[in-house]
Design a protein around this motif. Structure first.
Motif, PDB file in Angstrom:
ATOM      1  N   ASN A  42      -2.420 -50.913 -40.770  1.00 48.78           N
ATOM      2  CA  ASN A  42      -3.473 -50.241 -40.009  1.00 48.78           C
ATOM      3  C   ASN A  42      -4.387 -51.258 -39.339  1.00 48.78           C
ATOM      4  OD1 ASN A  42      -2.647 -48.558 -42.464  1.00 48.78           O
ATOM      5  ND2 ASN A  42      -3.611 -47.019 -41.179  1.00 48.78           N
ATOM      6  N   ARG A  43      -4.736 -52.316 -40.062  1.00 48.93           N
ATOM      7  CA  ARG A  43      -5.588 -53.356 -39.482  1.00 48.93           C
ATOM      8  C   ARG A  43      -4.862 -54.090 -38.346  1.00 48.93           C
ATOM      9  NH1 ARG A  43      -6.736 -53.945 -45.031  1.00 48.93           N
ATOM     10  NH2 ARG A  43      -5.320 -55.733 -45.247  1.00 48.93           N
ATOM     11  N   THR A  45      -2.523 -52.779 -36.391  1.00 51.70           N
ATOM     12  CA  THR A  45      -2.518 -51.855 -35.251  1.00 51.70           C
ATOM     13  C   THR A  45      -3.875 -51.842 -34.554  1.00 51.70           C
ATOM     14  OG1 THR A  45      -0.896 -50.442 -36.367  1.00 51.70           O
ATOM     15  CG2 THR A  45      -2.119 -49.473 -34.540  1.00 51.70           C
ATOM     16  N   ARG A  46      -4.933 -51.854 -35.351  1.00 54.02           N
ATOM     17  CA  ARG A  46      -6.288 -51.846 -34.775  1.00 54.02           C
ATOM     18  C   ARG A  46      -6.531 -53.120 -33.954  1.00 54.02           C
ATOM     19  NH1 ARG A  46      -8.627 -49.943 -38.883  1.00 54.02           N
ATOM     20  NH2 ARG A  46      -8.747 -47.833 -38.017  1.00 54.02           N
ATOM     21  N   ARG A  47      -6.018 -54.247 -34.418  1.00 50.94           N
ATOM     22  CA  ARG A  47      -6.160 -55.489 -33.669  1.00 50.94           C
ATOM     23  C   ARG A  47      -5.437 -55.404 -32.333  1.00 50.94           C
ATOM     24  NH1 ARG A  47      -5.371 -61.218 -36.506  1.00 50.94           N
ATOM     25  NH2 ARG A  47      -7.533 -60.716 -37.026  1.00 50.94           N
ATOM     26  N   LEU A  49      -4.672 -52.654 -30.653  1.00 47.09           N
ATOM     27  CA  LEU A  49      -5.390 -51.707 -29.791  1.00 47.09           C
ATOM     28  C   LEU A  49      -6.627 -52.357 -29.176  1.00 47.09           C
ATOM     29  CD1 LEU A  49      -5.279 -48.370 -31.834  1.00 47.09           C
ATOM     30  CD2 LEU A  49      -4.113 -48.848 -29.671  1.00 47.09           C
ATOM     31  N   GLY A  50      -7.253 -53.255 -29.914  1.00 42.61           N
ATOM     32  CA  GLY A  50      -8.436 -53.927 -29.409  1.00 42.61           C
ATOM     33  C   GLY A  50      -8.153 -54.916 -28.303  1.00 42.61           C
ATOM     34  N   ARG A  57      -6.331 -47.842 -22.812  1.00 42.37           N
ATOM     35  CA  ARG A  57      -6.539 -47.039 -24.023  1.00 42.37           C
ATOM     36  C   ARG A  57      -6.630 -45.559 -23.660  1.00 42.37           C
ATOM     37  NH1 ARG A  57      -8.937 -49.818 -28.661  1.00 42.37           N
ATOM     38  NH2 ARG A  57     -10.237 -48.010 -29.080  1.00 42.37           N
ATOM     39  N   LYS A  61      -4.105 -42.659 -24.867  1.00 44.31           N
ATOM     40  CA  LYS A  61      -4.614 -41.455 -25.512  1.00 44.31           C
ATOM     41  C   LYS A  61      -4.111 -40.202 -24.810  1.00 44.31           C
ATOM     42  CE  LYS A  61      -8.938 -39.043 -26.608  1.00 44.31           C
ATOM     43  NZ  LYS A  61     -10.423 -39.138 -26.584  1.00 44.31           N
ATOM     44  N   THR A  93      -3.906 -44.905 -37.258  1.00 46.94           N
ATOM     45  CA  THR A  93      -4.934 -45.726 -36.611  1.00 46.94           C
ATOM     46  C   THR A  93      -5.296 -45.166 -35.244  1.00 46.94           C
ATOM     47  OG1 THR A  93      -4.064 -47.659 -37.770  1.00 46.94           O
ATOM     48  CG2 THR A  93      -5.551 -48.066 -35.933  1.00 46.94           C
ATOM     49  N   MET A  94      -4.287 -44.690 -34.513  1.00 43.75           N
ATOM     50  CA  MET A  94      -4.578 -44.101 -33.206  1.00 43.75           C
ATOM     51  C   MET A  94      -5.399 -42.834 -33.350  1.00 43.75           C
ATOM     52  SD  MET A  94      -1.087 -44.759 -31.015  1.00 43.75           S
ATOM     53  CE  MET A  94      -1.773 -43.887 -29.628  1.00 43.75           C
ATOM     54  N   ASP A  97      -8.985 -44.136 -34.207  1.00 45.48           N
ATOM     55  CA  ASP A  97      -9.672 -44.928 -33.184  1.00 45.48           C
ATOM     56  C   ASP A  97      -9.695 -44.278 -31.810  1.00 45.48           C
ATOM     57  OD1 ASP A  97      -9.631 -46.628 -35.334  1.00 45.48           O
ATOM     58  OD2 ASP A  97      -9.119 -48.409 -34.173  1.00 45.48           O
TER      59      ASP A  97
END
Length: 284
Positions: A42-43, A45-47, A49-50, A57, A61, A93-94, A97
């Motif tokens: 999850n972390r 994936t978040r990286r 996405l960032g 984004r 979405k 994560t999507m 976020d």
């Protein structure tokens, strides 16, 4: 085999590339390494996405909200089925976020070894079928390790992830440098070639039955596939490499293909062994 002769003639005519460029592993410098453990995917994936722009984004979405509420997945990943864990983490994560997630449904797995079948069943108890041979996926029915019966092989999948055998081309194999091994993809021979051709036949069956299926396909192997066969005396290249043949076969099946060379250490895993990934998206 007529198709093998056709591919070889294309190579002789220079219509197949002698060397295929692939996207190499980037050198990633970061002051904040991700800790491996619960929540790692999850972390990660978040990286990722960032690192994309706000507009991208929003596009992502919108696409997920409108076209990707459910992702049906088939796997043939040699005993771990790790892509399922990654997809679950991406979806969660999507949702957290971006406010747009999707459900992941494991339609089937394929694994020949009994111990690995048991591992998959324990890790993913909801999987409805674990077929005993990836080559049988091209058939209407195949033997299921869970029910001990023949079951229908679903072609209604959105994604497919497979890791076909690498031992015939491995540098650890004493026969890996022979023409037979370095041409096994062309001849649909040995385990490496026969399994890949069987998986490709399954993809063709999916596309014929459901033209909108297999929107995302990935194959994993090792970079040794890129080594072409050579003459024993002159060391001249005498045919296309297994990687070139695999790339051609996937393109002929109707996929746009990108090759990636990745290192596990890019993602926080303490290994430095290169992996070769074929990322495939249908052209229609």
């Amino acid at each position: 085999m007529a198709e093998a002769e056709h591919i070889f003639k294309l190579w002789q005519q220079g219509r197949l590339p002698g060397v295929v460029p692939f996207v190499p592993s980037p050198v990633v410098a970061t002051s904040e390494p991700l800790a491996v453990g619960p929540g790692y995917l999850n972390r990660l994936t978040r990286r990722f996405l960032g690192r994309i722009s706000t507009s991208h984004r929003e596009q992502l979405k919108r696409y997920v909200s409108e076209h990707l509420r459910m992702l049906g997945v088939g796997t043939a990943c040699s005993g771990t089925d790790g892509p399922l864990l990654c997809l679950d983490a991406i979806a969660a994560t999507m949702q957290a976020d971006l406010g747009a997630g999707f459900a992941v449904e494991h339609r089937f797995s394929a694994e020949k070894e009994g111990a690995k079948q048991q591992f998959i069943h324990r890790a993913f108890p909801s999987v409805p079928a674990i077929f005993t041979d990836a080559c049988d996926l091209q058939k209407e029915e195949a033997s299921d390790a869970l029910s001990k019966q023949k079951k229908h092989v679903s072609t209604d999948i959105d994604g497919f992830a497979a890791g076909f055998p690498c031992t015939d081309c491995s540098a650890l194999n004493a026969s890996a440098s022979t023409t037979e091994n370095r041409s096994c993809m062309l001849q649909s021979g040995l385990r490496t070639g026969s399994v890949f051709w069987g998986l490709r036949a399954f993809l063709l069956r999916c596309l014929r039955a459901n033209p909108g299926s297999t929107r995302l396909v990935s194959f994993e192997n090792f970079p040794w596939l890129a080594t072409p066969p050579v003459d024993k005396i002159t060391r001249a290249i005498i045919g296309p490499s297994n990687m070139v043949v695999a790339l051609h076969l996937l393109r002929e099946a109707g996929y746009f293909v990108i090759l990636f060379l990745m290192k596990p250490r890019m993602f926080g895993v303490p290994q430095d062994c290169n992996r070769l990934y074929f990322l495939c998206i249908p052209l229609f």
